[in-house]
Design a protein around this motif. Structure first.
Motif, PDB file in Angstrom:
ATOM      1  N   SER A 172       1.356   7.234  -6.497  1.00 30.06           N
ATOM      2  CA  SER A 172       0.373   8.316  -6.636  1.00 30.06           C
ATOM      3  C   SER A 172       1.017   9.667  -6.364  1.00 30.06           C
ATOM      4  CB  SER A 172      -0.790   8.086  -5.660  1.00 30.06           C
ATOM      5  OG  SER A 172      -1.680   9.181  -5.664  1.00 30.06           O
ATOM      6  N   ILE A 173       1.859   9.738  -5.326  1.00 30.38           N
ATOM      7  CA  ILE A 173       2.536  10.999  -4.981  1.00 30.38           C
ATOM      8  C   ILE A 173       3.508  11.397  -6.077  1.00 30.38           C
ATOM      9  CG2 ILE A 173       4.235  12.011  -3.394  1.00 30.38           C
ATOM     10  CD1 ILE A 173       2.817  10.524  -1.118  1.00 30.38           C
TER      11      ILE A 173
ATOM     12  N   ALA B  96       5.769   7.506   2.353  1.00 31.57           N
ATOM     13  CA  ALA B  96       5.688   7.365   0.901  1.00 31.57           C
ATOM     14  C   ALA B  96       6.487   8.463   0.202  1.00 31.57           C
ATOM     15  CB  ALA B  96       4.232   7.393   0.449  1.00 31.57           C
TER      16      ALA B  96
ATOM     17  N   GLU C  24       2.048   1.864  -3.496  1.00 26.92           N
ATOM     18  CA  GLU C  24       0.971   2.417  -4.315  1.00 26.92           C
ATOM     19  C   GLU C  24       0.791   3.904  -4.038  1.00 26.92           C
ATOM     20  OE1 GLU C  24      -2.460   0.096  -3.468  1.00 26.92           O
ATOM     21  OE2 GLU C  24      -1.768  -1.672  -4.567  1.00 26.92           O
ATOM     22  N   LEU C  25       0.861   4.279  -2.746  1.00 23.58           N
ATOM     23  CA  LEU C  25       0.738   5.691  -2.386  1.00 23.58           C
ATOM     24  C   LEU C  25       1.921   6.480  -2.929  1.00 23.58           C
ATOM     25  CD1 LEU C  25      -0.703   7.963  -0.912  1.00 23.58           C
ATOM     26  CD2 LEU C  25       0.424   7.235   1.213  1.00 23.58           C
TER      27      LEU C  25
ATOM     28  N   ARG D 268       1.817   7.816   6.795  1.00 26.78           N
ATOM     29  CA  ARG D 268       1.858   7.080   5.532  1.00 26.78           C
ATOM     30  C   ARG D 268       2.310   8.002   4.393  1.00 26.78           C
ATOM     31  NH1 ARG D 268      -2.275   5.564   3.210  1.00 26.78           N
ATOM     32  NH2 ARG D 268      -1.490   3.725   2.147  1.00 26.78           N
ATOM     33  N   ARG D 269       1.746   9.216   4.349  1.00 24.07           N
ATOM     34  CA  ARG D 269       2.151  10.169   3.325  1.00 24.07           C
ATOM     35  C   ARG D 269       3.624  10.545   3.480  1.00 24.07           C
ATOM     36  NH1 ARG D 269      -1.984  14.193   5.148  1.00 24.07           N
ATOM     37  NH2 ARG D 269      -2.691  12.492   6.466  1.00 24.07           N
TER      38      ARG D 269
ATOM     39  N   ALA E  45       0.835  -1.210   0.000  1.00 23.31           N
ATOM     40  CA  ALA E  45       0.000   0.000   0.000  1.00 23.31           C
ATOM     41  C   ALA E  45       0.867   1.257   0.000  1.00 23.31           C
ATOM     42  CB  ALA E  45      -0.925  -0.007   1.215  1.00 23.31           C
ATOM     43  N   LEU E  46       2.005   1.214   0.710  1.00 19.79           N
ATOM     44  CA  LEU E  46       2.918   2.366   0.722  1.00 19.79           C
ATOM     45  C   LEU E  46       3.492   2.628  -0.676  1.00 19.79           C
ATOM     46  CD1 LEU E  46       5.067   2.197   3.999  1.00 19.79           C
ATOM     47  CD2 LEU E  46       3.484   3.990   3.303  1.00 19.79           C
TER      48      LEU E  46
END
Length: 301
Positions: free
Chosen positions: A70-71, A101, A66-67, A97-98, A63-64
Motif C-alpha cells: 500500500s505504501i 513497512a 500488505e502495508l 508498523r508504518r 500484514a506488514l
C-alpha cells in the motif's frame, strides 16, 4: 498540487534545520521550536530508532507486506510520531508498523510529527497510543495497562480517564495476567478469546487452569461451555467430568514442595501420578521473573 508541493518543501527545510548542531532544538523554549513541534517533517529513516518502550512485541509479516504494498502504491497516508533525542536523531513514539513497512519498501525518508518528550512521557504516549488500537490482543492491552500503572504511577481511576475506558474494563484486562503464561501465549496467538480468559482466571490453581485450557483446545469449547466447565470445577474441585482420584502425597514431596517454593520465591505446584511419576510447575509473572528463575537454575549447574 502546488499547496502539497509547498508543504513538502517546508518539511524538507525543517529537516535540514534539525541537522544543524548550532541550532539544535531540545526544548519548547528554544528558537524555531514552534516550527518543528506539531509540523510534518520528512526525516531520514536511518536517523530514527525503534522505541524500546513499544508494548507490541510481535508483528504479522503478511500484514506488514500488505502495508508495504500500500505504501509503495499510495505513500504513507498517516505520518509516524517521533521524539527528538539528539542532533538529527529521533526515536519512534508511534507508527512502528508504518516505519517497518517503509523500510521493506526501501524508502529513504518518512513523514513524521516531531515531539520533544522525556522517557516517561514517551512511554506514556506509546502505551496510550497502542491501547487505542483495535488489533492488539488482550494480553498486549493488559500489559500496557500494567505498565502505565506501575511505571507511570497511575491509579486505575487515573488510567480510566487517560484511556477513556471504564475502571471495570481495565480491571478485567489486568486479571488476565493472573493466567498461566502458557494460556497467555494461547491468547496472544489467537487460540483463546478474552471471554475464555475471563472464565479461566476464576481458577486459582495454575495446573487446573492448564487442564481446562487443554480441554478448550481439544473440544473447541465456546466461551459459554468454558464458563460452565469452570463453574463445575468450582463446585466439585475437579477439572474433568469424573471426580479425580485422590492420591496420597508422600511426606518427602510435601517437604520438597515447600523447599522448592522457598528457593524459587514462587508457589510451586507438584502433580503426582498413579505410578509415582509426576510434574513440577514453576510459575512466573513476567519476563523479568522468568529470567530471575532461569538464573537460579543456571547457578546450580
Amino acid at each position: 498540487m502546488a499547496k502539497a508541493t509547498k508543504k513538502q518543501a517546508l518539511g524538507r527545510g525543517l529537516s535540514a534545520l534539525l541537522k544543524d548542531p548550532e541550532k539544535d532544538i531540545t526544548s519548547a523554549s528554544d528558537k524555531n521550536a514552534d516550527k518543528v513541534v506539531g509540523n510534518i517533517i520528512e526525516l531520514e529513516i536511518d536517523a530514527i530508532e525503534v522505541n524500546p518502550f513499544q508494548p507490541r512485541t510481535t508483528f504479522n509479516e503478511e500484514a506488514l507486506q500488505e502495508l508495504a504494498t500500500s505504501i509503495r502504491e499510495l505513500g504513507i497516508i498517516q505520518p509516524i510520531t517521533v521524539r527528538k533525542t539528539g542532533v538529527n536523531q529521533f526515536q519512534l513514539i508511534s507508527g512502528e508498523r508504518r516505519f517497518r513497512a517503509s523500510k521493506l519498501v526501501g524508502l529513504k525518508t518518512v513523514p513524521a510529527y516531531v515531539r520533544l518528550a522525556n522517557d516517561q512521557e514517551s512511554l506514556e504516549m506509546a502505551l496510550v497510543e497502542n491501547i487505542q488500537r483495535h488489533d492488539l490482543d488482550p494480553i498486549e492491552v493488559a500489559l500496557s495497562y500494567q505498565r502505565l500503572i506501575e511505571e507511570i504511577k497511575l491509579t486505575q481511576g487515573q488510567l480510566s480517564e487517560r484511556v477513556g475506558k471504564k475502571r471495570s474494563t481495565i480491571a478485567n484486562y489486568l486479571r488476565l495476567l493472573k493466567l498461566d503464561p502458557m494460556i497467555q501465549t494461547g491468547m496472544k496467538d489467537g487460540f483463546l478469546s478474552m471471554g475464555h480468559g475471563r472464565a479461566l482466571v476464576n481458577i486459582d490453581d495454575l495446573s487446573d487452569q492448564l487442564d481446562i485450557y487443554e480441554q478448550i483446545l481439544t473440544k473447541k469449547l465456546s466461551v459459554r461451555a468454558t464458563e460452565k466447565l469452570v463453574q463445575d470445577y468450582k463446585n466439585s474441585g475437579s477439572t474433568s467430568p469424573q471426580e479425580k482420584e485422590t492420591l496420597e502425597i508422600p511426606k518427602h514431596i510435601k517437604t520438597g514442595k515447600k523447599d522448592f517454593s522457598d528457593y524459587f520465591g514462587a508457589k510451586i505446584d507438584i502433580k503426582i501420578g498413579k505410578k509415582g511419576n509426576g510434574k513440577i510447575t514453576i510459575p512466573f509473572s513476567s519476563e523479568e521473573d522468568f529470567n530471575r528463575i532461569k538464573k537460579l537454575i543456571n547457578s546450580e549447574k
